[in-house]
Design a protein around this motif. Structure first.
Motif, PDB file in Angstrom:
ATOM      1  N   GLN A 337       0.794  -1.231   0.000  1.00 49.52           N
ATOM      2  CA  GLN A 337       0.000   0.000   0.000  1.00 49.52           C
ATOM      3  C   GLN A 337       0.829   1.285   0.000  1.00 49.52           C
ATOM      4  N   GLU A 340       1.805   2.662  -3.343  1.00 45.24           N
ATOM      5  CA  GLU A 340       0.761   3.187  -4.214  1.00 45.24           C
ATOM      6  C   GLU A 340       0.416   4.636  -3.879  1.00 45.24           C
ATOM      7  N   SER A 343      -2.140   6.813   1.719  1.00 45.92           N
ATOM      8  CA  SER A 343      -3.162   5.843   2.128  1.00 45.92           C
ATOM      9  C   SER A 343      -3.817   6.317   3.412  1.00 45.92           C
ATOM     10  N   SER A 391      -6.519   4.391  -0.997  1.00 50.08           N
ATOM     11  CA  SER A 391      -5.331   4.871  -1.693  1.00 50.08           C
ATOM     12  C   SER A 391      -5.687   6.058  -2.564  1.00 50.08           C
TER      13      SER A 391
END
Length: 470
Positions: A337, A340, A343, A391
């Motif tokens: 995560q 990306e 979050s 995200s």
């Protein structure tokens, strides 16, 4: 303060007190990087008596104390305040397995024992300690108890609270409550044990615990199942519990996006199927006999799931290596995560039957507010605990997205509350969610908790600013 530190040094010896800034630095930052604190000193007691001596000194002078285990928390509960006026008390030197009783199915350990070492001590006696989570190689038993940790085996064995029989706790004034009993039945007044489990060090310092053990699983069967849809997860769970004799130990939900994140970023993660599916579960059955028939039960279960239209596909682990690959997919979501972008995280729980409704309602709301947002839902659907993480949109600036943290938290938590759920399931409250306590807890609940806090810690030295609104 100098006098207090001198007295602590005298009580604990040279290994028990750290005051150099460079040496204190590893203890002062929360594991996710959200909180960077300061402290007068880091104290490293090696016995319950030394913890008691430290708290007695701090109580007398009204000095705040921040208890800390492995510092793997997610909500700032073990991070000191930025003003640097507190003492941080880390328990890593309290790391002794005191006793293992295989006939009583109990283990007594110091609070500073690493969770993986507790598991190993149980295995060494031919027993099983089921508390298992991603940080088990570094988190400490006391921290797990202070946050009532969950993990992947809660469905069958319960949270840390359900695994605990007795505690030893140092109270804020330095007195020691010895509640280290191994009784399964003890109806002799108020259950003091449950006051301290989940209190995040705001009422005292857990220094040891008696934990339940279980027969060691010998026949473990693992499958990775692609679901018909989100609702099929609950139907499959009910079917699995019934057809296996309630031998389901793990039932972990993953969205397609969660799986894609893991496959994209984490070495060793690969999609078990040629066709993409929207939802998956990691399913584990375990029996305590070497040939408990779990393989046949799992195959019958999956055949029935296919016939009922619950499963779109399934992959069975033919070896321990393949089972590890499936578990790696679930663990890889957490690792992937951060890669990306920004979050925004939610550790929430609702009644198991309402998990699909939670995810659908939350997806619709956050997408309405932030077009392009990428919900990433995964977690312990078997006990209603979903990690509903968001995200950032690919085209959005990270800091711009993270500035929406509080608003999106409130939107998701409002939905959780409407479904009869909780805004914190296994990560605790710490500093991060103190505002949510004021927002979602009833006045009666808050009043009762504050009365307990004042009664046990009247000078307010234990983990100030954590859990309860001031």
């Amino acid at each position: 303060m100098n006098e207090i530190l001198q007295n602590i040094a005298a009580a604990l010896g040279p290994r028990g007190l750290v005051t150099a800034e460079t040496d204190m630095a590893p203890y002062l930052e929360e594991s996710r990087g959200l909180y960077h604190g300061r402290a007068r000193a880091v104290v490293l007691p090696a016995s319950t008596g030394e913890v008691a001596a430290v708290l007695a000194l701090c109580h007398e002078q009204r000095v705040g104390v921040v208890p800390q285990g492995g510092n793997t928390g997610r909500c700032g509960g073990a991070a000191p305040a930025p003003d640097g006026r507190e003492i941080l008390l880390n328990l890593k030197r309290l790391n002794r397995i005191r006793t293992v009783d295989p006939l009583d199915y109990t283990l007594t350990a110091d609070a500073g024992c690493i969770l993986a070492d507790v598991q190993a001590a149980a295995r060494g006696a031919g027993r099983f300690f089921p508390l298992s989570l991603g940080a088990e190689g570094s988190c400490q038993l006391g921290g797990c108890l202070a946050t009532n940790a969950g993990g992947t085996n809660v469905l069958r064995y319960g949270n840390a609270r359900e695994l605990t029989l007795g505690l030893e706790v140092v109270l804020p004034d330095g007195r020691v409550w010895n509640g280290l009993n191994a009784l399964r039945k003890n109806n002799t007044g108020y259950d003091l044990r449950d006051l301290f489990i989940g209190a995040e060090g705001t009422l005292g310092v857990i220094t040891a615990a008696v934990m339940k053990l279980y027969p060691e699983p010998a026949d473990i069967q693992t499958a990775f199942v692609a679901l018909r849809d989100l609702d099929a997860a609950l139907e499959l769970l009910a079917l699995a519990r019934g057809m296996s004799g309630d031998a389901v130990t793990t039932f972990e939900l993953m969205s397609r996006r969660a799986l894609e994140f893991a496959v994209r970023h984490v070495p060793g993660c690969r999609d078990p199927f040629d066709t993409a599916h929207e939802w998956y579960v990691l399913l584990v059955l375990a029996g305590t006999e070497p040939d408990a028939g779990m393989s046949a039960r799992l195959q019958r279960l999956l055949e029935s799931a296919w016939e009922r239209g619950l499963a779109a596909d399934a992959a069975l682990a033919a070896s321990e290596g393949q089972a590890q690959d499936f578990r790696r997919l679930r663990e890889g979501v957490v690792e992937a995560q951060p890669l990306e972008g920004g979050s925004i995280k939610h550790d929430v729980s609702v009644p198991v039957s309402r998990v699909p409704e939670l995810i659908r309602r939350a997806d619709a709301r956050v997408t309405e507010l932030v077009p392009g947002i990428r919900p990433c839902a995964f977690g312990h659907v078997g006990d209603g605990n979903i990690h509903y993480n968001l995200s950032q949109p690919v085209s959005m600036d990270r800091e711009e997205f993270l500035a929406l943290w509080e608003r999106l938290n409130h939107e998701v938590h409002d939905i959780v509350a409407a479904l009869g759920g909780a805004f914190s399931a296994e990560h605790g409250v710490g500093r991060l969610k103190v505002g949510e306590m004021a927002r979602y807890k009833s006045p009666v609940e808050l009043d009762l908790m504050q009365r307990v806090k004042r009664a046990i810690d009247p000078r307010g030295i234990m983990n100030p600013g954590k859990v309860l609104p001031e």
